[in-house]
Design an enzyme around this catalytic site. Structure first.
Site, mmCIF file in Angstrom:
data_model
loop_
_atom_site.group_PDB
_atom_site.id
_atom_site.type_symbol
_atom_site.label_atom_id
_atom_site.label_comp_id
_atom_site.label_asym_id
_atom_site.label_seq_id
_atom_site.Cartn_x
_atom_site.Cartn_y
_atom_site.Cartn_z
ATOM 1 N N GLU A 437 0.827 -1.222 0.000
ATOM 2 C CA GLU A 437 0.000 0.000 0.000
ATOM 3 C C GLU A 437 0.851 1.259 0.000
ATOM 4 O O GLU A 437 0.463 2.297 0.557
ATOM 5 C CB GLU A 437 -0.967 0.007 1.194
ATOM 6 C CG GLU A 437 -2.113 -0.970 1.076
ATOM 7 C CD GLU A 437 -3.019 -0.714 -0.109
ATOM 8 O OE1 GLU A 437 -3.028 0.412 -0.628
ATOM 9 O OE2 GLU A 437 -3.701 -1.645 -0.536
ATOM 10 N N GLY A 438 2.020 1.189 -0.624
ATOM 11 C CA GLY A 438 2.961 2.303 -0.630
ATOM 12 C C GLY A 438 3.903 2.157 0.537
ATOM 13 O O GLY A 438 3.468 2.155 1.699
#
Length: 578
Positions: A437-438
């Site tokens: 998610e980053g």
């Protein structure tokens, strides 16, 4: 030592600290939501998670997923548990009633997600993207596509994936090579390969809906030229689509979840949103997905703390420096819980869990406010909170989820390093949340470079003033929390000025700046907890971690603040001339 949800902690944070129910009832879709319904939901969810999902955690890790001839078999018990999960309606809590959902606040989904992560993160990876896929399709999908897929995704009967990463690209989505070509019937044919796809193939649901980031033939280069295409595993006519799992990864943790390498061979799909605007279609799910990743960190840390606390209360090990008066002089050993070094570990992690929960639940509440409040200014404030605070929570909570779980392992000594007690699995399972998610480094850059500095820190300044005003309205006299808010406002201005002289400076200090923000928010959260705890049935439950926060955690604030200030001073200081 299976994880057990403790709804009384959630009730205290929601009702006594944040006062969420009146705020939710002020939103039109939740006008009938009340404390009784909240209590019923949390009690039932806690029971389901504790009795059905948690017992599969260790066996799922040990058995893992099996891959054979393109098919993936989940660990024993997972398929039955998932069927019970979606048929009980848990994935559909926040989905709209017209889509078959229950129309409840996103806040309730967030808490259930935290408990699922704490009890069995390998299992939770399967439904973890449903909420994001639902929102993406609801806001950007065509009417025909929504009719065909939205109810199944909302209910959880069909699971979904997010297919972004490619082997050569990693976090650089601008290098995506997967292609989609238009067909006369309005569909698209997708070809390419994706890696690290959680749940890309499994036996938990009859169909899997892949959201594939790809490039159309005439698309511009870079991330602005990407499109999003819905590619189902099984087509509407019942035939198998050109979607293939080539292998599953052998991973450090999350053995109960298959991480797949996927190949799309002229797979049939349908465009979501506008051509070349795939990232915009996906952004609708980003704040929610990153918040749920932060909740994974909180949940796994709570799971680790529960194990370590229980062990420390039954394990006897040498004499504590100050033995309780009840101990006789002939007792050979004291409980681990009585040793100051162990108390420091346990109380510090409890401080992280409780403070982070206040911030995460407030963020989930703000997602509901930003979506449903009738007042435009209120929606704008809620959106500002979500934009600024979500990357902070994702990075800080997942980092602490891993590091704190490792510290909890320390309580077990050598027993923690072997599989018998289960704490080593928690450490392994927690590590990846700092990456997906980053990555946490990307979160810090997103916060400072993309969210704070473009307006010179004005938005962050407004948020900090709002927090100050909330403390004053609650008659909170915590001067320390007020001082931290003021220091962060000044630091933000300092960084904004220094960035004009050296544009690379924000990238250098982003991680430290994010940490300053998180500690400031934690100070605010604990100030709010302290006020509520004064009238709590068991005030010591909250006063002990409160003291640990101030003694063991908050001093990091000054260190990180000094690091950022020194970097700024190095940029703005006059250069000596020989």
């Amino acid at each position: 030592m299976n994880y057990q949800p403790r709804p009384e902690d959630q009730h205290f944070v929601l009702d006594a600290v944040l006062g969420t129910t009146p705020k939710l009832r002020a939103l039109a879709p939740f006008a009938e939501f009340d404390e009784a319904l909240q209590a019923q939901l949390l009690d039932e969810a806690g029971r389901f998670v504790g009795e059905v999902i948690a017992p599969l955690n260790r066996s799922g890790d040990e058995a893992g997923c099996r891959f054979e001839c393109g098919e993936v078999t989940s660990p024993p018990g997972f398929a039955d548990a998932y069927r019970a999960f979606w048929q009980a309606g848990w994935p559909a809590l926040a989905a709209a009633p017209e889509d078959g959902g229950q129309g409840l606040p996103a806040l309730m989904t967030a808490i259930v997600s935290e408990w699922l992560s704490a009890s069995n993160q390998g299992f939770n990876m399967a439904p973890g993207l449903l909420h994001g896929a639902y929102e993406c399709l609801k806001h950007h999908g065509s009417d025909a596509l929504a009719r065909a897929y939205l109810p199944k995704i909302a209910s959880g009967e069909w699971l979904a994936t997010m297919c972004l990463t490619e082997a050569h690209a990693g976090s650089d989505l601008g290098q995506v090579r997967t292609r989609a070509t238009a067909q006369p019937d309005g569909s698209w044919r997708v070809s390419g390969s994706k890696i690290f796809i959680s749940g890309g193939e499994h036996d938990l649901s009859d169909n899997i809906v892949h959201l594939v980031l790809c490039r159309l033939p005439d698309a511009p280069t870079g991330p602005k030229g990407l499109s999003l295409v819905l590619v189902p595993k099984v087509l509407p006519d019942g035939t198998r689509n050109g979607v293939h799992c080539e292998r599953i990864e052998e991973k450090m943790g999350l053995h109960g979840s298959p991480t797949c390498q996927m190949r799309f061979d002229e797979a049939v799909g349908w465009l979501i949103g506008e051509p070349n605007r795939g990232l915009q279609a996906m952004f609708v799910m980003m704040n929610s997905a990153r918040l749920h990743t932060a909740l994974q960190g909180i949940g796994l840390l709570d799971s680790a703390w529960q194990k370590a606390d229980a062990y420390a209360r039954e394990r006897r090990q040498m004499r504590a420096p100050q033995a309780p008066a009840s101990r006789g002089p002939n007792d050979a050993a004291d409980l681990l819980i009585e040793h100051p070094a162990m108390r420091r570990i346990l109380d510090s992690q409890r401080a992280w869990i409780d403070g982070a929960r206040v911030l995460a639940y407030r963020t989930a509440l703000m997602l509901d406010v930003a979506k449903h409040d009738a007042d435009g200014a209120t929606r704008e404030r809620a959106q500002r909170w979500c934009a600024l605070i979500t990357p902070v929570l994702k990075a800080a909570c997942t980092q602490q989820g891993f590091q704190g779980a490792s510290e909890c392992l320390q309580v077990f000594g050598g027993h923690g390093y072997v599989r018998e007690w289960g704490i080593e699995q928690t450490v392994r399972d927690a590590r990846v949340s700092m990456i997906y998610e980053g990555t946490n480094e990307i979160q810090a850059i997103d916060l400072l470079v993309r969210k704070v500095l473009p307006d010179g820190g004005t938005g962050m300044g407004k948020l900090l003033v709002e927090l100050r005003d909330e403390l004053e309205a609650a008659r909170d006299t915590d001067a320390d929390a007020q001082r931290r808010l003021a220091q962060l406002r000044y630091l933000t201005t300092t960084v904004a000025m220094a960035a004009h002289a050296n544009p690379s400076l924000p990238y250098e200090v982003a991680d430290d700046y994010l940490r300053v923000v998180m500690l400031t928010l934690m100070a605010w959260a604990w100030a709010r907890i302290d006020v509520a705890a004064a009238s709590a049935p068991e005030p010591a439950r909250w006063s002990v971690p409160s003291a640990a926060f101030r003694r063991h955690l908050l001093p990091e604030f000054e260190m990180r603040l000094g690091m950022v200030k020194r970097a700024c001073e190095a940029v703005t200081a006059p250069v000596a001339v020989a």
